[in-house]
Design an enzyme around this catalytic site. Structure first.
Site, PDB file in Angstrom:
ATOM      1  N   GLY A  46       0.845  -1.190   0.000  1.00  0.00           N
ATOM      2  CA  GLY A  46       0.000   0.000   0.000  1.00  0.00           C
ATOM      3  C   GLY A  46       0.876   1.235   0.000  1.00  0.00           C
ATOM      4  O   GLY A  46       2.067   1.163   0.337  1.00  0.00           O
ATOM      5  N   GLN A  51       3.101  10.045   1.681  1.00  0.00           N
ATOM      6  CA  GLN A  51       4.405   9.363   1.741  1.00  0.00           C
ATOM      7  C   GLN A  51       5.304   9.748   0.571  1.00  0.00           C
ATOM      8  O   GLN A  51       6.511   9.543   0.625  1.00  0.00           O
ATOM      9  CB  GLN A  51       4.226   7.829   1.757  1.00  0.00           C
ATOM     10  CG  GLN A  51       3.548   7.319   3.021  1.00  0.00           C
ATOM     11  CD  GLN A  51       3.401   5.822   2.989  1.00  0.00           C
ATOM     12  OE1 GLN A  51       2.442   5.304   2.403  1.00  0.00           O
ATOM     13  NE2 GLN A  51       4.350   5.106   3.583  1.00  0.00           N
ATOM     14  N   CYS A  94       5.838  -0.258   7.596  1.00  0.00           N
ATOM     15  CA  CYS A  94       5.500   0.953   6.843  1.00  0.00           C
ATOM     16  C   CYS A  94       6.727   1.388   6.053  1.00  0.00           C
ATOM     17  O   CYS A  94       7.830   1.397   6.590  1.00  0.00           O
ATOM     18  CB  CYS A  94       5.077   2.068   7.803  1.00  0.00           C
ATOM     19  SG  CYS A  94       4.631   3.597   6.956  1.00  0.00           S
ATOM     20  N   LEU A  95       6.509   1.744   4.789  1.00  0.00           N
ATOM     21  CA  LEU A  95       7.633   2.183   3.955  1.00  0.00           C
ATOM     22  C   LEU A  95       8.256   3.468   4.492  1.00  0.00           C
ATOM     23  O   LEU A  95       9.405   3.765   4.163  1.00  0.00           O
ATOM     24  CB  LEU A  95       7.169   2.364   2.502  1.00  0.00           C
ATOM     25  CG  LEU A  95       6.725   1.068   1.809  1.00  0.00           C
ATOM     26  CD1 LEU A  95       6.070   1.378   0.466  1.00  0.00           C
ATOM     27  CD2 LEU A  95       7.908   0.115   1.632  1.00  0.00           C
ATOM     28  N   HIS A 136      -4.465   1.353   7.668  1.00  0.00           N
ATOM     29  CA  HIS A 136      -3.106   1.897   7.743  1.00  0.00           C
ATOM     30  C   HIS A 136      -2.950   3.070   6.762  1.00  0.00           C
ATOM     31  O   HIS A 136      -2.425   4.126   7.122  1.00  0.00           O
ATOM     32  CB  HIS A 136      -2.120   0.761   7.440  1.00  0.00           C
ATOM     33  CG  HIS A 136      -0.684   1.158   7.348  1.00  0.00           C
ATOM     34  ND1 HIS A 136       0.279   0.712   8.237  1.00  0.00           N
ATOM     35  CD2 HIS A 136      -0.017   1.941   6.457  1.00  0.00           C
ATOM     36  CE1 HIS A 136       1.455   1.230   7.895  1.00  0.00           C
ATOM     37  NE2 HIS A 136       1.307   1.969   6.817  1.00  0.00           N
ATOM     38  N   GLU A 137      -3.439   2.886   5.520  1.00  0.00           N
ATOM     39  CA  GLU A 137      -3.296   3.946   4.504  1.00  0.00           C
ATOM     40  C   GLU A 137      -4.180   5.141   4.824  1.00  0.00           C
ATOM     41  O   GLU A 137      -3.773   6.292   4.655  1.00  0.00           O
ATOM     42  CB  GLU A 137      -3.638   3.417   3.103  1.00  0.00           C
ATOM     43  CG  GLU A 137      -2.829   2.228   2.615  1.00  0.00           C
ATOM     44  CD  GLU A 137      -1.344   2.359   2.819  1.00  0.00           C
ATOM     45  OE1 GLU A 137      -0.821   3.488   2.860  1.00  0.00           O
ATOM     46  OE2 GLU A 137      -0.682   1.311   2.962  1.00  0.00           O
ATOM     47  N   HIS A 140      -2.601   7.435   7.285  1.00  0.00           N
ATOM     48  CA  HIS A 140      -1.589   8.337   6.705  1.00  0.00           C
ATOM     49  C   HIS A 140      -2.218   9.661   6.260  1.00  0.00           C
ATOM     50  O   HIS A 140      -1.582  10.712   6.344  1.00  0.00           O
ATOM     51  CB  HIS A 140      -0.918   7.694   5.490  1.00  0.00           C
ATOM     52  CG  HIS A 140       0.234   6.783   5.794  1.00  0.00           C
ATOM     53  ND1 HIS A 140       1.398   7.229   6.397  1.00  0.00           N
ATOM     54  CD2 HIS A 140       0.431   5.466   5.543  1.00  0.00           C
ATOM     55  CE1 HIS A 140       2.256   6.204   6.498  1.00  0.00           C
ATOM     56  NE2 HIS A 140       1.686   5.124   5.996  1.00  0.00           N
TER      57      HIS A 140
HETATM   58  O1  GNR Z   1       4.050  -2.518   2.562  1.00  0.00           O
HETATM   59  C1  GNR Z   1       3.422  -2.401   3.611  1.00  0.00           C
HETATM   60  N1  GNR Z   1       3.168  -3.502   4.361  1.00  0.00           N
HETATM   61  C2  GNR Z   1       2.306  -3.501   5.452  1.00  0.00           C
HETATM   62  C3  GNR Z   1       2.324  -4.605   6.281  1.00  0.00           C
HETATM   63  C4  GNR Z   1       1.484  -4.678   7.368  1.00  0.00           C
HETATM   64  C5  GNR Z   1       0.596  -3.664   7.609  1.00  0.00           C
HETATM   65  C6  GNR Z   1       0.569  -2.539   6.803  1.00  0.00           C
HETATM   66  C7  GNR Z   1       1.410  -2.458   5.711  1.00  0.00           C
HETATM   67  S1  GNR Z   1       1.364  -1.068   4.668  1.00  0.00           S
HETATM   68  C8  GNR Z   1       3.011  -1.061   4.078  1.00  0.00           C
HETATM   69  C9  GNR Z   1       3.197   0.017   3.032  1.00  0.00           C
HETATM   70  C10 GNR Z   1       2.985   1.381   3.643  1.00  0.00           C
HETATM   71  O2  GNR Z   1       3.756   1.927   4.380  1.00  0.00           O
HETATM   72  N2  GNR Z   1       1.854   1.964   3.370  1.00  0.00           N
HETATM   73  O3  GNR Z   1       1.562   3.158   3.915  1.00  0.00           O
HETATM   74 NI    NI Z   2       2.638   3.229   5.792  1.00  0.00          NI
END
Ligand code: GNR
Ligand code: NI
Length: 174
Positions: A46, A51, A94-95, A136-137, A140
């Site tokens: 995601g 980001q 999270c990236l 999660h997204e 952000h």
């Molecule tokens: O790549 C991603 N893997 C992930 C793994 C577990 C829960 C959430 C994520 S999202 C993350 C990519 C990211 O930072 N998206 O904002």
């Molecule tokens: Ni993230």
């Protein structure tokens, strides 16, 4: 298409509330494609526009496994319309917090309304990893990172390590 650099925390741009897009026009659709390319390159499941430094309510997701056909989802102005009472803990990454992981508790199922890449209203019901990723997204877009859902001790440890890695230039992506 273009691969956009991903901002690593701590960074004030990851703490802001993003603005809705008035409509999904060609520029927003192109942003979605660039975000997908950047997400696949990372690789991640995601990515949210802030980001990559764009303060708009746009996210992309693909939770297909590497061996499966890609299943990209492009979402603008996503809104939670329902959440389950039942909660689930998931080991999140999270990236923008590279190489750090923590268990986060969230509703196990969600329904999300959004505009797709054609500016059409859509709704998705999700469980498992897609439900986690949607939440999660969407976080952000309101300046919330997964570390904001864990103890201050764990959050500060992760942010301190990232601050140090940035200073030393030892982040994997750099
Ligand atoms: O790549 C991603 N893997 C992930 C793994 C577990 C829960 C959430 C994520 S999202 C993350 C990519 C990211 O930072 N998206 O904002
Ligand atoms: Ni993230």
């Amino acid at each position: 298409m273009a691969i956009l650099p991903i901002i690593v925390a701590p960074d004030p741009r990851l703490k802001l509330t993003c603005a809705p897009v008035p409509k999904v026009d060609a520029a927003v659709a192109r942003l979605m494609d660039d975000m997908l390319e950047s997400m696949y390159a990372a690789p991640g499941i995601g990515l949210a526009a802030p980001q990559v430094g764009v303060l708009k309510r746009v996210i992309v997701i693909d939770t297909a496994k590497p061996a499966e056909e890609p299943r990209p989802i492009r979402l603008a102005n996503p809104e939670l319309v329902a959440t389950s009472e039942e909660l689930k803990s998931w080991d999140e990454g999270c990236l923008s917090l590279p190489e750090h992981y923590a268990e986060v508790v969230r509703p196990s199922r969600v329904a999300v309304r959004y505009l797709d890449e054609h500016n059409r209203k859509q709704e998705v019901e999700a469980d498992s990893v897609l439900a986690v990723c949607l939440q999660h997204e969407m976080d952000h877009l309101d300046g919330i990172l997964f570390v904001d859902h864990v103890s201050a001790l764990k959050r500060n440890m992760i942010l301190r390590k990232l601050r140090k890695a940035k200073k030393l230039g030892t982040l994997a992506a750099e």
